[in-house]
Design a protein around this motif. Structure first.
Motif, PDB file in Angstrom:
ATOM      1  N   ILE A 257      15.257  -0.750   0.943  1.00  0.00           N
ATOM      2  CA  ILE A 257      14.427  -1.225   2.041  1.00  0.00           C
ATOM      3  C   ILE A 257      13.263  -0.269   2.299  1.00  0.00           C
ATOM      4  O   ILE A 257      12.158  -0.702   2.602  1.00  0.00           O
ATOM      5  CB  ILE A 257      15.270  -1.412   3.320  1.00  0.00           C
ATOM      6  CG1 ILE A 257      16.234  -2.569   3.120  1.00  0.00           C
ATOM      7  CG2 ILE A 257      14.391  -1.654   4.527  1.00  0.00           C
ATOM      8  CD1 ILE A 257      17.176  -2.798   4.277  1.00  0.00           C
ATOM      9  N   GLU A 258      13.488   1.036   2.153  1.00  0.00           N
ATOM     10  CA  GLU A 258      12.410   1.972   2.428  1.00  0.00           C
ATOM     11  C   GLU A 258      11.256   1.861   1.447  1.00  0.00           C
ATOM     12  O   GLU A 258      10.156   2.314   1.715  1.00  0.00           O
ATOM     13  CB  GLU A 258      12.928   3.416   2.472  1.00  0.00           C
ATOM     14  CG  GLU A 258      13.581   3.886   1.200  1.00  0.00           C
ATOM     15  CD  GLU A 258      15.078   3.580   1.124  1.00  0.00           C
ATOM     16  OE1 GLU A 258      15.669   3.834   0.081  1.00  0.00           O
ATOM     17  OE2 GLU A 258      15.637   3.068   2.098  1.00  0.00           O
ATOM     18  N   ASN A 259      11.480   1.243   0.281  1.00  0.00           N
ATOM     19  CA  ASN A 259      10.402   1.068  -0.700  1.00  0.00           C
ATOM     20  C   ASN A 259       9.543  -0.156  -0.409  1.00  0.00           C
ATOM     21  O   ASN A 259       8.486  -0.309  -0.989  1.00  0.00           O
ATOM     22  CB  ASN A 259      10.977   0.953  -2.113  1.00  0.00           C
ATOM     23  CG  ASN A 259      11.552   2.264  -2.587  1.00  0.00           C
ATOM     24  OD1 ASN A 259      11.152   3.324  -2.115  1.00  0.00           O
ATOM     25  ND2 ASN A 259      12.482   2.195  -3.519  1.00  0.00           N
ATOM     26  N   GLN A 260      10.011  -1.027   0.468  1.00  0.00           N
ATOM     27  CA  GLN A 260       9.260  -2.226   0.784  1.00  0.00           C
ATOM     28  C   GLN A 260       8.262  -1.930   1.887  1.00  0.00           C
ATOM     29  O   GLN A 260       8.586  -1.282   2.877  1.00  0.00           O
ATOM     30  CB  GLN A 260      10.204  -3.342   1.241  1.00  0.00           C
ATOM     31  CG  GLN A 260      11.158  -3.788   0.162  1.00  0.00           C
ATOM     32  CD  GLN A 260      12.140  -4.824   0.689  1.00  0.00           C
ATOM     33  OE1 GLN A 260      12.199  -5.089   1.877  1.00  0.00           O
ATOM     34  NE2 GLN A 260      12.893  -5.410  -0.213  1.00  0.00           N
ATOM     35  N   LYS A 261       7.054  -2.391   1.692  1.00  0.00           N
ATOM     36  CA  LYS A 261       6.030  -2.187   2.708  1.00  0.00           C
ATOM     37  C   LYS A 261       6.026  -3.378   3.656  1.00  0.00           C
ATOM     38  O   LYS A 261       6.010  -4.522   3.234  1.00  0.00           O
ATOM     39  CB  LYS A 261       4.666  -2.026   2.061  1.00  0.00           C
ATOM     40  CG  LYS A 261       4.570  -0.769   1.242  1.00  0.00           C
ATOM     41  CD  LYS A 261       3.172  -0.522   0.795  1.00  0.00           C
ATOM     42  CE  LYS A 261       3.145   0.790   0.041  1.00  0.00           C
ATOM     43  NZ  LYS A 261       1.834   1.207  -0.302  1.00  0.00           N
ATOM     44  N   ILE A 262       6.048  -3.078   4.925  1.00  0.00           N
ATOM     45  CA  ILE A 262       6.020  -4.135   5.931  1.00  0.00           C
ATOM     46  C   ILE A 262       4.567  -4.385   6.301  1.00  0.00           C
ATOM     47  O   ILE A 262       3.839  -3.469   6.663  1.00  0.00           O
ATOM     48  CB  ILE A 262       6.841  -3.724   7.165  1.00  0.00           C
ATOM     49  CG1 ILE A 262       8.285  -3.507   6.751  1.00  0.00           C
ATOM     50  CG2 ILE A 262       6.724  -4.771   8.256  1.00  0.00           C
ATOM     51  CD1 ILE A 262       9.153  -2.944   7.842  1.00  0.00           C
ATOM     52  N   ARG A 263       4.174  -5.627   6.181  1.00  0.00           N
ATOM     53  CA  ARG A 263       2.807  -6.012   6.512  1.00  0.00           C
ATOM     54  C   ARG A 263       2.804  -6.875   7.755  1.00  0.00           C
ATOM     55  O   ARG A 263       3.687  -7.704   7.947  1.00  0.00           O
ATOM     56  CB  ARG A 263       2.185  -6.813   5.373  1.00  0.00           C
ATOM     57  CG  ARG A 263       1.954  -6.005   4.167  1.00  0.00           C
ATOM     58  CD  ARG A 263       1.225  -6.838   3.178  1.00  0.00           C
ATOM     59  NE  ARG A 263       1.122  -6.083   1.953  1.00  0.00           N
ATOM     60  CZ  ARG A 263       0.137  -6.205   1.109  1.00  0.00           C
ATOM     61  NH1 ARG A 263      -0.815  -7.067   1.331  1.00  0.00           N
ATOM     62  NH2 ARG A 263       0.098  -5.494   0.028  1.00  0.00           N
ATOM     63  N   PRO A 264       1.778  -6.716   8.560  1.00  0.00           N
ATOM     64  CA  PRO A 264       1.687  -7.599   9.727  1.00  0.00           C
ATOM     65  C   PRO A 264       1.308  -9.010   9.292  1.00  0.00           C
ATOM     66  O   PRO A 264       0.668  -9.215   8.255  1.00  0.00           O
ATOM     67  CB  PRO A 264       0.568  -6.961  10.551  1.00  0.00           C
ATOM     68  CG  PRO A 264      -0.258  -6.219   9.557  1.00  0.00           C
ATOM     69  CD  PRO A 264       0.697  -5.753   8.491  1.00  0.00           C
ATOM     70  N   ALA A 265       1.712  -9.984  10.067  1.00  0.00           N
ATOM     71  CA  ALA A 265       1.353 -11.371   9.777  1.00  0.00           C
ATOM     72  C   ALA A 265      -0.098 -11.637  10.138  1.00  0.00           C
ATOM     73  O   ALA A 265      -0.752 -12.485   9.530  1.00  0.00           O
ATOM     74  CB  ALA A 265       2.264 -12.324  10.542  1.00  0.00           C
ATOM     75  N   LYS A 266      -0.595 -10.889  11.129  1.00  0.00           N
ATOM     76  CA  LYS A 266      -1.988 -11.043  11.532  1.00  0.00           C
ATOM     77  C   LYS A 266      -2.489  -9.730  12.112  1.00  0.00           C
ATOM     78  O   LYS A 266      -1.715  -8.890  12.553  1.00  0.00           O
ATOM     79  CB  LYS A 266      -2.171 -12.180  12.529  1.00  0.00           C
ATOM     80  CG  LYS A 266      -1.415 -11.983  13.816  1.00  0.00           C
ATOM     81  CD  LYS A 266      -1.573 -13.174  14.717  1.00  0.00           C
ATOM     82  CE  LYS A 266      -0.707 -13.003  15.949  1.00  0.00           C
ATOM     83  NZ  LYS A 266      -0.801 -14.127  16.847  1.00  0.00           N
ATOM     84  N   VAL A 267      -3.790  -9.557  12.056  1.00  0.00           N
ATOM     85  CA  VAL A 267      -4.450  -8.393  12.634  1.00  0.00           C
ATOM     86  C   VAL A 267      -5.598  -8.891  13.499  1.00  0.00           C
ATOM     87  O   VAL A 267      -6.011 -10.041  13.395  1.00  0.00           O
ATOM     88  CB  VAL A 267      -4.967  -7.409  11.551  1.00  0.00           C
ATOM     89  CG1 VAL A 267      -3.825  -6.844  10.738  1.00  0.00           C
ATOM     90  CG2 VAL A 267      -5.987  -8.072  10.649  1.00  0.00           C
ATOM     91  N   ILE A 268      -6.122  -8.013  14.310  1.00  0.00           N
ATOM     92  CA  ILE A 268      -7.256  -8.380  15.158  1.00  0.00           C
ATOM     93  C   ILE A 268      -8.549  -8.180  14.375  1.00  0.00           C
ATOM     94  O   ILE A 268      -8.796  -7.123  13.801  1.00  0.00           O
ATOM     95  CB  ILE A 268      -7.288  -7.527  16.440  1.00  0.00           C
ATOM     96  CG1 ILE A 268      -5.980  -7.698  17.209  1.00  0.00           C
ATOM     97  CG2 ILE A 268      -8.477  -7.891  17.320  1.00  0.00           C
ATOM     98  CD1 ILE A 268      -5.686  -9.114  17.642  1.00  0.00           C
ATOM     99  N   GLY A 269      -9.372  -9.206  14.339  1.00  0.00           N
ATOM    100  CA  GLY A 269     -10.625  -9.162  13.606  1.00  0.00           C
ATOM    101  C   GLY A 269     -11.723  -8.447  14.367  1.00  0.00           C
ATOM    102  O   GLY A 269     -11.536  -8.016  15.509  1.00  0.00           O
ATOM    103  N   PRO A 270     -12.889  -8.343  13.760  1.00  0.00           N
ATOM    104  CA  PRO A 270     -13.992  -7.603  14.379  1.00  0.00           C
ATOM    105  C   PRO A 270     -14.526  -8.247  15.653  1.00  0.00           C
ATOM    106  O   PRO A 270     -15.126  -7.576  16.479  1.00  0.00           O
ATOM    107  CB  PRO A 270     -15.057  -7.586  13.286  1.00  0.00           C
ATOM    108  CG  PRO A 270     -14.741  -8.750  12.416  1.00  0.00           C
ATOM    109  CD  PRO A 270     -13.242  -8.899  12.465  1.00  0.00           C
ATOM    110  N   LEU A 271     -14.303  -9.523  15.821  1.00  0.00           N
ATOM    111  CA  LEU A 271     -14.773 -10.212  17.026  1.00  0.00           C
ATOM    112  C   LEU A 271     -13.636 -10.490  18.003  1.00  0.00           C
ATOM    113  O   LEU A 271     -13.802 -11.255  18.949  1.00  0.00           O
ATOM    114  CB  LEU A 271     -15.471 -11.516  16.638  1.00  0.00           C
ATOM    115  CG  LEU A 271     -16.670 -11.359  15.694  1.00  0.00           C
ATOM    116  CD1 LEU A 271     -17.224 -12.710  15.295  1.00  0.00           C
ATOM    117  CD2 LEU A 271     -17.738 -10.509  16.340  1.00  0.00           C
ATOM    118  N   GLY A 272     -12.468  -9.883  17.770  1.00  0.00           N
ATOM    119  CA  GLY A 272     -11.337 -10.036  18.665  1.00  0.00           C
ATOM    120  C   GLY A 272     -10.416 -11.192  18.345  1.00  0.00           C
ATOM    121  O   GLY A 272      -9.419 -11.407  19.026  1.00  0.00           O
TER     122      GLY A 272
END
Length: 99
Positions: free
Chosen positions: A2-17
């Motif tokens: 499990i420690e080798n797997q990278k957790i990615r967010p499903a979404k991030v905040i863009g430059p315009l919010g």
């Protein structure tokens, strides 16, 4: 394992919010890079949605080109990504470095 797997967010905040997901990023066949699209791709990398290598492969960019986008945003924000103002912002940054 499990420690080798990278957790990615499903979404991030863009430059315009607005929320950015893989589906809302510019399409891989994008050839016309306006300021907003460049800023969205940089925000996706900064937020962990994609890696630099993935962005370069997806959009056919070089690492140097993408790094230039990141530097432009760090120095001057989104206006620094405008192609018509690159020389202006470059000289402004160089003058600031002297002091």
């Amino acid at each position: 394992m499990i420690e080798n797997q990278k957790i990615r967010p499903a979404k991030v905040i863009g430059p315009l919010g607005e929320p950015l997901t893989l589906e809302t990023l510019p399409p891989p066949e994008t050839t016309r890079w306006v300021v907003r699209r460049k800023a969205e791709v940089v925000a996706a990398v900064n937020g962990g949605l994609l890696t630099v290598d993935e962005v370069c492969a997806r959009y056919g960019l070089t690492v140097e080109e993408f790094a230039g986008w990141q530097r432009a945003i760090d120095r001057s924000g989104m206006p620094g990504l405008r192609v018509t103002r690159i020389q202006h912002y470059r000289s402004l940054y160089e003058r600031q470095q002297k002091y």
